[in-house]
Design a protein around this motif. Structure first.
Motif, PDB file in Angstrom:
ATOM      1  N   GLY A 115     -35.640 -23.469  37.506  1.00  0.00           N
ATOM      2  CA  GLY A 115     -35.000 -23.491  36.203  1.00  0.00           C
ATOM      3  C   GLY A 115     -35.964 -23.316  35.042  1.00  0.00           C
ATOM      4  O   GLY A 115     -35.638 -23.631  33.899  1.00  0.00           O
ATOM      5  N   TRP A 116     -37.153 -22.787  35.315  1.00  0.00           N
ATOM      6  CA  TRP A 116     -38.196 -22.636  34.301  1.00  0.00           C
ATOM      7  C   TRP A 116     -38.532 -21.173  34.046  1.00  0.00           C
ATOM      8  O   TRP A 116     -39.607 -20.853  33.551  1.00  0.00           O
ATOM      9  CB  TRP A 116     -39.465 -23.379  34.739  1.00  0.00           C
ATOM     10  CG  TRP A 116     -39.465 -24.837  34.408  1.00  0.00           C
ATOM     11  CD1 TRP A 116     -38.702 -25.476  33.486  1.00  0.00           C
ATOM     12  CD2 TRP A 116     -40.307 -25.848  34.990  1.00  0.00           C
ATOM     13  NE1 TRP A 116     -38.991 -26.816  33.446  1.00  0.00           N
ATOM     14  CE2 TRP A 116     -39.975 -27.072  34.363  1.00  0.00           C
ATOM     15  CE3 TRP A 116     -41.286 -25.841  35.969  1.00  0.00           C
ATOM     16  CZ2 TRP A 116     -40.592 -28.278  34.678  1.00  0.00           C
ATOM     17  CZ3 TRP A 116     -41.904 -27.038  36.294  1.00  0.00           C
ATOM     18  CH2 TRP A 116     -41.569 -28.245  35.652  1.00  0.00           C
ATOM     19  N   GLY A 155     -39.917 -15.735  40.936  1.00  0.00           N
ATOM     20  CA  GLY A 155     -38.905 -16.294  41.834  1.00  0.00           C
ATOM     21  C   GLY A 155     -38.979 -17.807  41.904  1.00  0.00           C
ATOM     22  O   GLY A 155     -37.954 -18.494  41.852  1.00  0.00           O
ATOM     23  N   ALA A 156     -40.201 -18.335  42.012  1.00  0.00           N
ATOM     24  CA  ALA A 156     -40.366 -19.788  42.072  1.00  0.00           C
ATOM     25  C   ALA A 156     -39.965 -20.440  40.759  1.00  0.00           C
ATOM     26  O   ALA A 156     -39.384 -21.532  40.744  1.00  0.00           O
ATOM     27  CB  ALA A 156     -41.814 -20.127  42.427  1.00  0.00           C
ATOM     28  N   ALA A 157     -40.283 -19.766  39.627  1.00  0.00           N
ATOM     29  CA  ALA A 157     -39.897 -20.304  38.322  1.00  0.00           C
ATOM     30  C   ALA A 157     -38.371 -20.329  38.179  1.00  0.00           C
ATOM     31  O   ALA A 157     -37.797 -21.300  37.677  1.00  0.00           O
ATOM     32  CB  ALA A 157     -40.526 -19.466  37.212  1.00  0.00           C
ATOM     33  N   PHE A 158     -37.704 -19.262  38.612  1.00  0.00           N
ATOM     34  CA  PHE A 158     -36.246 -19.218  38.563  1.00  0.00           C
ATOM     35  C   PHE A 158     -35.643 -20.343  39.400  1.00  0.00           C
ATOM     36  O   PHE A 158     -34.688 -21.018  38.981  1.00  0.00           O
ATOM     37  CB  PHE A 158     -35.751 -17.863  39.073  1.00  0.00           C
ATOM     38  CG  PHE A 158     -34.251 -17.748  39.134  1.00  0.00           C
ATOM     39  CD1 PHE A 158     -33.529 -17.360  38.012  1.00  0.00           C
ATOM     40  CD2 PHE A 158     -33.562 -18.031  40.301  1.00  0.00           C
ATOM     41  CE1 PHE A 158     -32.135 -17.268  38.063  1.00  0.00           C
ATOM     42  CE2 PHE A 158     -32.178 -17.939  40.358  1.00  0.00           C
ATOM     43  CZ  PHE A 158     -31.467 -17.550  39.241  1.00  0.00           C
ATOM     44  N   ALA A 159     -36.204 -20.547  40.584  1.00  0.00           N
ATOM     45  CA  ALA A 159     -35.685 -21.594  41.472  1.00  0.00           C
ATOM     46  C   ALA A 159     -35.815 -22.976  40.851  1.00  0.00           C
ATOM     47  O   ALA A 159     -35.040 -23.876  41.165  1.00  0.00           O
ATOM     48  CB  ALA A 159     -36.424 -21.548  42.804  1.00  0.00           C
ATOM     49  N   ASN A 209     -14.791 -24.942  43.102  1.00  0.00           N
ATOM     50  CA  ASN A 209     -14.343 -25.424  41.798  1.00  0.00           C
ATOM     51  C   ASN A 209     -15.012 -24.675  40.647  1.00  0.00           C
ATOM     52  O   ASN A 209     -14.938 -25.102  39.506  1.00  0.00           O
ATOM     53  CB  ASN A 209     -14.623 -26.929  41.668  1.00  0.00           C
ATOM     54  CG  ASN A 209     -16.110 -27.245  41.807  1.00  0.00           C
ATOM     55  OD1 ASN A 209     -16.912 -26.348  42.025  1.00  0.00           O
ATOM     56  ND2 ASN A 209     -16.465 -28.506  41.670  1.00  0.00           N
ATOM     57  N   GLY A 210     -15.679 -23.554  40.957  1.00  0.00           N
ATOM     58  CA  GLY A 210     -16.289 -22.741  39.911  1.00  0.00           C
ATOM     59  C   GLY A 210     -17.667 -23.196  39.496  1.00  0.00           C
ATOM     60  O   GLY A 210     -18.269 -22.623  38.596  1.00  0.00           O
ATOM     61  N   ILE A 211     -18.211 -24.231  40.136  1.00  0.00           N
ATOM     62  CA  ILE A 211     -19.553 -24.727  39.812  1.00  0.00           C
ATOM     63  C   ILE A 211     -20.457 -24.446  41.009  1.00  0.00           C
ATOM     64  O   ILE A 211     -20.078 -24.681  42.134  1.00  0.00           O
ATOM     65  CB  ILE A 211     -19.532 -26.250  39.543  1.00  0.00           C
ATOM     66  CG1 ILE A 211     -18.599 -26.555  38.373  1.00  0.00           C
ATOM     67  CG2 ILE A 211     -20.918 -26.783  39.267  1.00  0.00           C
ATOM     68  CD1 ILE A 211     -18.375 -28.041  38.153  1.00  0.00           C
ATOM     69  N   GLY A 212     -21.617 -23.915  40.782  1.00  0.00           N
ATOM     70  CA  GLY A 212     -22.495 -23.704  41.928  1.00  0.00           C
ATOM     71  C   GLY A 212     -23.665 -22.801  41.669  1.00  0.00           C
ATOM     72  O   GLY A 212     -24.766 -23.271  41.372  1.00  0.00           O
ATOM     73  N   PRO A 213     -23.481 -21.469  41.731  1.00  0.00           N
ATOM     74  CA  PRO A 213     -24.631 -20.563  41.661  1.00  0.00           C
ATOM     75  C   PRO A 213     -25.493 -20.742  40.422  1.00  0.00           C
ATOM     76  O   PRO A 213     -26.711 -20.571  40.481  1.00  0.00           O
ATOM     77  CB  PRO A 213     -23.978 -19.174  41.698  1.00  0.00           C
ATOM     78  CG  PRO A 213     -22.697 -19.375  42.425  1.00  0.00           C
ATOM     79  CD  PRO A 213     -22.230 -20.743  42.025  1.00  0.00           C
ATOM     80  N   GLU A 214     -24.894 -21.092  39.280  1.00  0.00           N
ATOM     81  CA  GLU A 214     -25.695 -21.263  38.067  1.00  0.00           C
ATOM     82  C   GLU A 214     -26.636 -22.455  38.165  1.00  0.00           C
ATOM     83  O   GLU A 214     -27.588 -22.582  37.398  1.00  0.00           O
ATOM     84  CB  GLU A 214     -24.797 -21.392  36.838  1.00  0.00           C
ATOM     85  CG  GLU A 214     -23.961 -22.657  36.767  1.00  0.00           C
ATOM     86  CD  GLU A 214     -22.634 -22.562  37.502  1.00  0.00           C
ATOM     87  OE1 GLU A 214     -21.748 -23.391  37.224  1.00  0.00           O
ATOM     88  OE2 GLU A 214     -22.490 -21.668  38.355  1.00  0.00           O
ATOM     89  N   LEU A 215     -26.381 -23.342  39.146  1.00  0.00           N
ATOM     90  CA  LEU A 215     -27.273 -24.476  39.367  1.00  0.00           C
ATOM     91  C   LEU A 215     -28.323 -24.166  40.438  1.00  0.00           C
ATOM     92  O   LEU A 215     -29.078 -25.033  40.835  1.00  0.00           O
ATOM     93  CB  LEU A 215     -26.464 -25.711  39.755  1.00  0.00           C
ATOM     94  CG  LEU A 215     -25.570 -26.248  38.636  1.00  0.00           C
ATOM     95  CD1 LEU A 215     -24.701 -27.379  39.142  1.00  0.00           C
ATOM     96  CD2 LEU A 215     -26.393 -26.708  37.458  1.00  0.00           C
ATOM     97  N   ARG A 216     -28.337 -22.957  40.921  1.00  0.00           N
ATOM     98  CA  ARG A 216     -29.386 -22.433  41.795  1.00  0.00           C
ATOM     99  C   ARG A 216     -29.620 -23.266  43.041  1.00  0.00           C
ATOM    100  O   ARG A 216     -30.713 -23.779  43.266  1.00  0.00           O
ATOM    101  CB  ARG A 216     -30.679 -22.268  41.004  1.00  0.00           C
ATOM    102  CG  ARG A 216     -30.454 -21.307  39.848  1.00  0.00           C
ATOM    103  CD  ARG A 216     -31.544 -21.330  38.839  1.00  0.00           C
ATOM    104  NE  ARG A 216     -31.040 -20.682  37.629  1.00  0.00           N
ATOM    105  CZ  ARG A 216     -31.783 -20.365  36.586  1.00  0.00           C
ATOM    106  NH1 ARG A 216     -33.059 -20.636  36.598  1.00  0.00           N
ATOM    107  NH2 ARG A 216     -31.252 -19.785  35.544  1.00  0.00           N
ATOM    108  N   PRO A 217     -28.591 -23.427  43.867  1.00  0.00           N
ATOM    109  CA  PRO A 217     -28.835 -24.128  45.131  1.00  0.00           C
ATOM    110  C   PRO A 217     -29.907 -23.392  45.934  1.00  0.00           C
ATOM    111  O   PRO A 217     -29.999 -22.164  45.890  1.00  0.00           O
ATOM    112  CB  PRO A 217     -27.473 -24.082  45.828  1.00  0.00           C
ATOM    113  CG  PRO A 217     -26.752 -22.929  45.203  1.00  0.00           C
ATOM    114  CD  PRO A 217     -27.225 -22.887  43.784  1.00  0.00           C
TER     115      PRO A 217
END
Length: 530
Positions: free
Chosen positions: A470-471, A464-468, A342-350
């Motif tokens: 969202g910081w 990498g940990a900060a990206f995961a 549905n176009g939602i996903g990677p930007e929420l960093r699963p």
């Protein structure tokens, strides 16, 4: 005292360190100058020539309060015989003198090294219910008294996702696999709020002494309020990125109120797809080499998981899924792909937590689907002796494959899984770079083709940990505008012999521009240059 400047060698994200003067504006980095400088104020910290300033380590996966509680229990780490285990229990009873009927708890039994049963435990602990988690926290062992307390007898059937192990005589032997362990664990009296608070403070103090300034952790329902009560309080020094554990994958039932400040983030669900390799409950496409009738425990299928992920993502929640076996990882990747239609996903960093054993075809899917590979390097060196007996040579070759994941474009986020393994990020750095234990075993490294550079390992513990979490625009870098969270090492990790990385010590930890830990060997804050 709040620092105004730090002078010395710093790692700014590249392949070497460089001399700098970092100006701080209260809790943030205001300006960075390169060059050699001398301190000019009592609020300037001058590092010694050997010391190196890094962004504070971010442990991307641990269990703080659980570990803090275990710090007050019997530690069975390193015990390789039944006699050693029984000696530690006897010593605990002799020292603490628990009242008759009082629970005795422990942790860290290495089931790949030693098998202990309720009959063994009853010899030294007949009058107190006893319960101890194995090293991987996916199995446990209890004595007869604990089974009686839980009303477990020989007529009990295995629960879905768990096993009450039996001996050759068909009788219960006290070994509890996966969800069977919960039957006994639920009988143990809950720690009081004061005990939980004290456990957090113990764990936080330990983390700060290791240069950790941020931690990402899953939390089950019983500990949730303890964390929420600490959120943004003066007792919370570590930045916390918390995940709520879902056991039902019912989004409407598990929905929670999101929180997101500079110190406390609570916007992520954690779920379990399988168990662990040590207990042979990790889920694989093919059976275990040393247990041909067993392929592990798959706890959820693609369809239900995809529906849960889609519902969570639609409302802005992040997902972190525990997956160790190759089938479990495939299922999570398939579910994320299905949910992302549905176009939602990677930007929420699963995120996939552990991703220890992968099919070659799944490695490139992490980057394609925007899935963070959250890994714990010390698991590799702790498990390597029994990977081949469990899985065989072919599956071993794509185990703990952080180099392959990185080369395929995946974001790596490193952590410890403490208290299962040591929280010390230096040991994780050593394992990632060398694929050996601190004693150098095995010579040349276990599957050395998967080693990565010091730079890449540090990036996984920081950016990498900060990206995961969202910081990534607030922490994880030494850069202007970022929060002033640092750690100081006593040696340069880029110059030391890689085989000696484990020797490095943290001498100081700084959060929001304030020193929160210093070792006796740390550089002193200047007492003004006159």
């Amino acid at each position: 005292m709040r620092l105004e400047a730090i002078i010395g060698n710093a790692w700014l994200g590249g392949a070497q360190v460089e001399p700098v003067r970092i100006h701080l504006n209260e809790s943030h980095i205001a300006r960075i100058e390169t060059g050699v400088f001398v301190p000019q104020s009592e609020t300037h910290l001058a590092l010694s020539p050997n010391e190196v300033l890094l962004p504070g380590f971010h442990d991307a996966h641990l269990h703080l309060i659980t570990g803090g509680l275990q710090m007050a229990q019997i530690d069975f780490g390193g015990a390789t015989t039944v006699d050693e285990i029984l000696e530690r229990i006897s010593a605990y009873i002799s020292t603490n003198k628990p009242e008759r009927g009082q629970w005795i708890q422990g942790h860290g039994i290495e089931q790949t090294e030693v098998s202990v049963t309720r009959t063994d435990l009853d010899r030294v602990c007949p009058d107190n219910p006893f319960f101890a988690w194995t090293h991987d926290l996916h199995s446990a062992v209890s004595n007869s008294s604990a089974l009686i307390q839980a009303r477990i007898d020989g007529a009990i059937r295995n629960p879905v996702g768990g096993v009450f192990e039996r001996g050759r005589d068909g009788k219960l032997n006290g070994v509890l696999r996966e969800k069977a362990a919960i039957y006994v664990a639920d009988q143990i009296p809950e720690p009081s709020p004061d005990e939980l608070h004290a456990s957090f403070l113990r764990a936080q103090e330990h983390a700060l002494s290791l240069g950790i300034t941020c931690a990402s952790a899953s939390v089950r329902h019983g500990l949730l309020n303890a964390y929420l009560n600490l959120a943004d309080s003066s007792d919370q020094v570590l930045r916390l990125n918390m995940w709520k554990v879902s056991t039902t994958f019912d989004f409407e039932a598990d929905r929670f109120e999101k929180r997101n400040s500079k110190k406390f983030r609570y916007v992520c669900f954690k779920g379990f797809t399988d168990g662990a390799l040590g207990s042979r409950t990790a889920s694989f496409w093919q059976p275990y080499s040393d247990d041909p009738g067993n392929s592990g425990e798959l706890l959820i299928r693609e369809g239900p998981l995809a529906r849960f992920i889609r519902s969570a993502h639609r409302e802005g929640y992040q997902i972190a899924m525990h997956a160790i076996g190759d089938r479990a990882n495939s299922v999570v990747l398939d579910a994320i792909e299905m949910a992302g239609s549905n176009g939602i996903g990677p930007e929420l960093r699963p995120r996939i937590e552990h991703c220890q054993h992968l099919r070659p075809r799944d490695i490139e899917r992490f980057a394609k689907l925007g899935v963070v590979a959250s890994m714990q390097p010390v698991h590799c060196t702790a498990d390597m002796n029994f990977v081949r007996p469990r899985l065989g040579e072919e599956r071993e070759s794509t185990s703990y494959a952080w180099k392959s994941l990185k080369d395929a474009g995946a974001v790596l986020a490193f952590g410890s899984d403490w208290p299962i393994e040591s929280m010390n990020p230096i040991l994780g750095l050593h394992a990632a770079v060398n694929r050996t234990r601190p004693d150098g075993f095995p010579q040349g490294g276990w599957h050395a083709e998967q080693t990565i550079t010091v730079q890449d390992a540090l990036l996984a513990y920081s950016q990498g940990a900060a990206f995961a979490a969202g910081w990534e625009e607030q922490i994880g870098k030494i850069a202007e505008g970022y929060l002033a969270d640092f750690c100081v090492l006593d040696e340069n990790p880029f110059k030391i012999n890689p085989c000696d990385l484990h020797r490095i010590q943290v001498t100081r930890t700084i959060v929001n521009g304030q020193s929160v830990y210093s070792s006796p060997n740390s550089s002193r804050i200047s007492s003004s240059i006159r």
